[in-house]
Design an enzyme around this catalytic site. Structure first.
Site, mmCIF file in Angstrom:
data_model
loop_
_atom_site.group_PDB
_atom_site.id
_atom_site.type_symbol
_atom_site.label_atom_id
_atom_site.label_comp_id
_atom_site.label_asym_id
_atom_site.label_seq_id
_atom_site.Cartn_x
_atom_site.Cartn_y
_atom_site.Cartn_z
ATOM 1 N N PHE A 312 1.339 97.699 120.008
ATOM 2 C CA PHE A 312 0.518 96.500 120.147
ATOM 3 C C PHE A 312 -0.259 96.200 118.876
ATOM 4 O O PHE A 312 -0.779 97.105 118.224
ATOM 5 C CB PHE A 312 -0.497 96.669 121.290
ATOM 6 N N ASP A 313 -0.331 94.918 118.563
ATOM 7 C CA ASP A 313 -1.342 94.442 117.624
ATOM 8 C C ASP A 313 -2.662 94.429 118.395
ATOM 9 O O ASP A 313 -2.667 94.458 119.620
ATOM 10 C CB ASP A 313 -0.963 93.034 117.160
#
Length: 636
Positions: A312-313
């Protein structure tokens, strides 16, 4: 050609006529006791039903494909040779009736996709420069044109509202049915429906370039993109059908039983096997499209089901991407007055953190605009000093407090350190040289993230990783709040790509979840790229999965749906192969004959279709009970 086209267009009528003739034949035999009417009824039924089947077989042979229809055609000719008119009539009728039911049920799986294209606006009300209005074809609208949208109408273009306001239903874009308030300056999407009000929209994208146009194109392409199972079945069918012909020939050579050889041809038709995988994928893609989840075909579905590592960002993905007040430490008996004073002071500044403070105070319905400012000064690198409503107000950092001899107690210093430990920006507020407030401001974590990340684990995710360009303190704090396993911070886009390559080299199947813009290199590198956003061009073109609603619930649904779809495809393949083996075994043991075998064969096609149709209703995901309803308001 005209005859072929006529027959294909009236295949349903031919099927009905065949059924009527078969019924007439049985009536003649058992009621009228007429053998002649019985035989001719079945002969006519066989001929008219065999014609469309033989046409399909001929068309396939022209392109050097040995089709299922060829097997049935040979079987019908063989039945005629041995005088089994009732067998040939029943076989051809069941084959046509199976095709009819197959098309009917397949059309139901495509309804959610078809409904998308039907929602596409065909016309627009164009507002000319002189203020006049005219209804034009959607293809005649150009970028920069102004179009009028009335209550109940569909927005025909992507654009920006230049006048008016109203509530828009954007379910066709995001999958979210709750209407969204839109005002002048807000962006709107083609296909959205205006629930009330009237707005004028300046077109920024038209036709196929609109977000809605790209969605339709993507979903239609997705139906044609084959999964590994479909590709395998296509190759398998190329060899399987000729093999059945060879087996039937060998059966005749060794048994000299022409009827048995013909029956092998009929029972060997791999109809359920051929239809099983495509119908599962279409149903799964349709389920996602209905919820604003765009999956780019069967191959993506198959790869997504194998994902064990989600990367995930942070900003805009795990967090909402907008700053807000995350912590408030109060050291005064009149906190409302202190908040009003700091909000009024922030009105004098254009600092981005100031907007978060003002929004917070507005949310508490505190009045501050009328407060009188008699003096103010900005101190570079420290903050703001102002005299407001007969109070001397300091708004800034610790340096500003120290420069103005504002003393902190041990408890206040401890509070300051705890807020800083979350990675939040800190605003300290002193009123009349006494510390009144310490405010923490940062990006808000999505409230549903912790529960939905656990749901991903429940569905098979083994590693949850965060790759972010933010600082280590903030990244670590967010990871602890939501339950991320592995954190790497202060990364450039190319460094994120290197981490993903390393995960893949370690044997992991990686899905990267980002906003589809800054993270496009990482999205393209992962086995599955997932864009959480409102349908930007880059998101749609670069990623394998687009979550139009930008929610983690949609992410979990997409992951679970892909696993369910792949499992459903495998079930259909097992059913199809199992039925063929059962029929051949029944033929050998003598309890299956041509007509009864054809009935079981066609029934198996319906079984796999109905099994796939269960995917259309799939969607009630279970979240771990202890996490359901909990929300995390920590900030990064």
């Amino acid at each position: 050609m005209k005859i072929q086209r006529f027959i294909q267009q009236h295949q349903t009528h031919i099927t009905l006529a065949s059924a009527i003739l078969i019924a007439l034949g049985f009536f003649a035999k058992f009621v009228l006791h007429s053998t002649i009417v019985y035989d001719w009824s079945f002969i006519l039924a066989s001929i008219i039903a065999a014609v469309p089947i033989m046409i399909h077989a001929y068309q396939a042979l022209r392109v050097k494909v040995i089709s299922i229809e060829l097997l049935v055609s040979i079987a019908v000719i063989g039945a005629f040779i041995i005088g089994e008119y009732n067998e040939s009539a029943i076989v051809t009728f069941l084959f046509l009736f199976g095709s009819y039911l197959e098309q009917r049920t397949l059309s139901k799986t495509r309804e959610s996709i078809k409904s998308l294209t039907e929602m596409a606006p065909a016309t627009a009300i164009l507002v000319n420069e002189d203020g006049s209005q005219e209804e034009v074809d959607i293809d005649d609208v150009d970028e920069g044109d102004h179009v009028l949208v009335k209550t109940g109408a569909s927005v025909p273009v992507d654009g920006k509202i230049v006048s008016g306001s109203g509530y828009l239903d954007e379910a066709v874009i995001t999958g979210e049915s709750k209407p969204v308030a839109k005002h002048q300056g807000d962006d709107v999407f083609s296909g959205s429906i205006l629930g009330n009000g009237t707005v004028t929209v300046e077109a920024t994208k038209v036709g196929e370039d609109t977000t809605f146009g790209k969605i339709i194109e993507l979903v239609e392409d997705a139906q044609d993109a084959k999964s590994p199972a479909e590709s395998f079945i296509d190759k398998f069918a190329q060899y399987y059908t000729p093999a059945v012909l060879v087996i039937a020939a060998l059966v005749y050579i060794f048994t000299r039983n022409f009827s048995t050889a013909i029956t092998v041809l009929v029972l060997g038709c791999p109809g359920a096997l051929v239809i099983g995988a495509p119908v599962s994928n279409v149903a799964g893609i349709g389920n996602g499209a209905k919820r604003g989840i765009l999956l780019k075909g069967g191959a993506v579905m198959n790869d997504f089901a194998k994902v064990d590592t989600f990367v995930f960002d942070k900003t805009g993905t795990l967090t909402l991407g907008n700053t807000a007040v995350s912590a408030v430490k109060t050291y005064t008996d009149n906190a409302d007055t202190a908040l009003a004073l700091v909000a009024r002071a922030e009105r004098l500044s254009d600092h981005p953190l100031g907007k978060a403070v003002i929004d917070y105070v507005n949310g508490k319905d505190l009045s501050f605009e009328q407060l009188n400012v008699t003096d103010n000064d900005t101190v570079k690198g420290q903050g703001l000093v102002a005299d407001i409503d007969q109070h001397h107000v300091l708004v800034g950092n610790l340096k500003l407090m120290q420069a103005n001899n504002v003393q902190l107690t041990a408890a206040q210093s401890s509070d300051l350190a705890s807020v800083q430990a979350t990675g939040s920006s800190v605003i300290m507020v002193a009123v009349d040289n006494v510390l009144a407030l310490t405010l923490g401001i940062s990006d808000v974590i999505r409230p549903e993230v912790k529960a939905q990340l656990q749901a991903l684990r429940d569905h098979g995710a083994k590693h949850l990783v965060m790759l972010t360009g933010d600082n280590h303190i903030t990244a670590q704090y967010v990871a602890e709040q939501v339950g991320i396993d592995e954190v790497h911070a202060e990364l450039l886009p190319e460094q994120k790509v290197e981490y993903i390559k390393q995960f893949k080299a370690d044997g992991r199947t990686v899905a990267f979840v980002g906003d589809g813009i800054n993270d496009s290199p990482a999205i393209a590198t992962a086995q599955i790229g997932i864009a959480m956003g409102s349908g930007t061009d880059v998101a749609i073109e670069t990623s394998d999965v687009v979550l139009m609603q930008s929610s983690f619930e949609a992410l979990v649904h997409a992951y679970a749906l892909s696993k369910k779809t792949v499992r459903n495809t495998k079930e259909n393949i097992v059913i199809a192969i199992g039925v063929v083996l059962f029929l051949l075994l029944g033929l050998i043991l003598g309890f299956i004959y041509m007509a009864s075998g054809m009935f079981v064969h066609e029934a198996s096609i319906l079984v796999v279709i109905f099994n796939a149709m269960r995917l259309i209703r799939y969607g009630n995901l279970k979240v771990t009970p202890q996490l359901q309803g909990k929300s995390s308001h920590a900030l990064s």
